[in-house]
Design a protein around this motif. Structure first.
Motif, PDB file in Angstrom:
ATOM      1  N   LEU A  63      51.908  44.065  47.769  1.00 53.85           N
ATOM      2  CA  LEU A  63      52.816  45.073  48.300  1.00 53.85           C
ATOM      3  C   LEU A  63      52.374  46.446  47.808  1.00 53.85           C
ATOM      4  O   LEU A  63      51.783  46.565  46.735  1.00 53.85           O
ATOM      5  N   ALA A  64      52.686  47.473  48.568  1.00 56.55           N
ATOM      6  CA  ALA A  64      52.299  48.837  48.190  1.00 56.55           C
ATOM      7  C   ALA A  64      52.815  49.199  46.807  1.00 56.55           C
ATOM      8  O   ALA A  64      52.119  49.854  46.029  1.00 56.55           O
ATOM      9  N   LYS A  65      54.015  48.764  46.454  1.00 55.65           N
ATOM     10  CA  LYS A  65      54.584  49.099  45.151  1.00 55.65           C
ATOM     11  C   LYS A  65      53.882  48.377  43.995  1.00 55.65           C
ATOM     12  O   LYS A  65      54.022  48.769  42.847  1.00 55.65           O
ATOM     13  N   GLU A  66      53.111  47.313  44.285  1.00 56.87           N
ATOM     14  CA  GLU A  66      52.378  46.590  43.248  1.00 56.87           C
ATOM     15  C   GLU A  66      51.008  47.209  42.969  1.00 56.87           C
ATOM     16  O   GLU A  66      50.406  46.928  41.938  1.00 56.87           O
ATOM     17  N   ILE A  67      50.521  48.027  43.884  1.00 58.50           N
ATOM     18  CA  ILE A  67      49.175  48.603  43.765  1.00 58.50           C
ATOM     19  C   ILE A  67      49.240  49.846  42.894  1.00 58.50           C
ATOM     20  O   ILE A  67      49.934  50.804  43.213  1.00 58.50           O
ATOM     21  N   ASP A  68      48.503  49.805  41.764  1.00 51.40           N
ATOM     22  CA  ASP A  68      48.488  50.949  40.857  1.00 51.40           C
ATOM     23  C   ASP A  68      47.147  51.677  40.863  1.00 51.40           C
ATOM     24  O   ASP A  68      46.983  52.689  40.207  1.00 51.40           O
ATOM     25  N   GLY A  69      46.165  51.174  41.586  1.00 48.67           N
ATOM     26  CA  GLY A  69      44.866  51.823  41.704  1.00 48.67           C
ATOM     27  C   GLY A  69      43.877  51.450  40.619  1.00 48.67           C
ATOM     28  O   GLY A  69      42.696  51.756  40.734  1.00 48.67           O
ATOM     29  N   SER A  70      44.322  50.788  39.560  1.00 50.40           N
ATOM     30  CA  SER A  70      43.384  50.367  38.527  1.00 50.40           C
ATOM     31  C   SER A  70      43.455  48.852  38.310  1.00 50.40           C
ATOM     32  O   SER A  70      42.499  48.153  38.607  1.00 50.40           O
ATOM     33  N   ARG A  71      44.595  48.347  37.835  1.00 55.03           N
ATOM     34  CA  ARG A  71      44.700  46.899  37.627  1.00 55.03           C
ATOM     35  C   ARG A  71      44.856  46.153  38.939  1.00 55.03           C
ATOM     36  O   ARG A  71      44.332  45.049  39.093  1.00 55.03           O
ATOM     37  N   ILE A 107      36.414  32.176  43.391  1.00 53.26           N
ATOM     38  CA  ILE A 107      37.261  31.381  44.281  1.00 53.26           C
ATOM     39  C   ILE A 107      37.087  31.896  45.699  1.00 53.26           C
ATOM     40  O   ILE A 107      37.377  33.057  45.985  1.00 53.26           O
ATOM     41  N   SER A 108      36.554  31.028  46.555  1.00 48.67           N
ATOM     42  CA  SER A 108      36.372  31.349  47.973  1.00 48.67           C
ATOM     43  C   SER A 108      35.704  32.710  48.175  1.00 48.67           C
ATOM     44  O   SER A 108      36.109  33.494  49.030  1.00 48.67           O
ATOM     45  N   GLY A 109      34.695  33.002  47.380  1.00 49.62           N
ATOM     46  CA  GLY A 109      33.918  34.229  47.518  1.00 49.62           C
ATOM     47  C   GLY A 109      34.488  35.438  46.792  1.00 49.62           C
ATOM     48  O   GLY A 109      33.930  36.527  46.874  1.00 49.62           O
ATOM     49  N   PHE A 110      35.581  35.265  46.073  1.00 56.20           N
ATOM     50  CA  PHE A 110      36.206  36.350  45.321  1.00 56.20           C
ATOM     51  C   PHE A 110      36.112  36.069  43.824  1.00 56.20           C
ATOM     52  O   PHE A 110      36.056  34.920  43.404  1.00 56.20           O
ATOM     53  N   ARG A 111      36.150  37.126  43.024  1.00 56.31           N
ATOM     54  CA  ARG A 111      36.170  37.012  41.572  1.00 56.31           C
ATOM     55  C   ARG A 111      37.626  37.013  41.105  1.00 56.31           C
ATOM     56  O   ARG A 111      38.433  37.820  41.546  1.00 56.31           O
ATOM     57  N   THR A 112      37.958  36.115  40.191  1.00 52.63           N
ATOM     58  CA  THR A 112      39.321  36.001  39.671  1.00 52.63           C
ATOM     59  C   THR A 112      39.550  37.033  38.572  1.00 52.63           C
ATOM     60  O   THR A 112      38.819  37.084  37.597  1.00 52.63           O
ATOM     61  N   LEU A 113      40.585  37.862  38.744  1.00 54.96           N
ATOM     62  CA  LEU A 113      40.927  38.890  37.767  1.00 54.96           C
ATOM     63  C   LEU A 113      42.137  38.529  36.924  1.00 54.96           C
ATOM     64  O   LEU A 113      42.256  38.959  35.776  1.00 54.96           O
ATOM     65  N   ASN A 114      43.070  37.783  37.491  1.00 54.68           N
ATOM     66  CA  ASN A 114      44.289  37.449  36.783  1.00 54.68           C
ATOM     67  C   ASN A 114      44.838  36.144  37.335  1.00 54.68           C
ATOM     68  O   ASN A 114      44.714  35.874  38.533  1.00 54.68           O
TER      69      ASN A 114
END
Length: 130
Positions: A63-71, A107-114
């Protein structure tokens, strides 16, 4: 039946339901590199290996409110996976070893961050990035 089993059964039913999430559910394939090293139990070195796991899940966005631009960035992907459907290798639920996604896995071509789990320990929520 406990809360965990009820949640997993309800989600599995929604994953299979053509009027539910069935069109959004995709196979999930993960891989983790395991470093080799000295193992005193065998008196020698253990070669590096790769652990593979499979399951199915729903890929979504934040969601837009979850996006902080760094984490959490705009291109990050949120993956919801049932814990009771994620197994090492291509095994079935009877003979399988349960798998747990870890930070750094592919995972499915993506790197796991959290990786997090819900309070009932029924699902994994995984943050992925290309």
């Amino acid at each position: 039946m406990g809360m965990r089993e009820e949640i997993q059964a309800d989600l599995a039913e929604a994953f299979d339901d053509p009027d539910g999430l069935a069109d959004a559910v995709l196979p999930v394939a993960g891989a983790r590199s395991i470093k080799g090293g000295y193992d005193p139990a065998i008196g020698g070195t253990v070669p590096a290996s790769t652990l593979y796991y499979t399951g199915r899940g729903v890929f979504g966005s934040y969601l837009a409110k979850e996006i902080d631009g760094s984490r959490v960035q705009t291109q990050d992907v949120k993956l919801l996976v049932l814990q009771n459907e994620l197994f090492e290798g291509q095994a079935d639920a009877v003979t399988a070893i349960p798998a747990e996604p870890k930070i750094g896995d592919l995972i499915s071509g993506f790197r796991t961050l959290n990786v997090s789990e819900d309070p009932a320990k029924a699902t994994w929520t995984v943050q992925l990035r290309k």
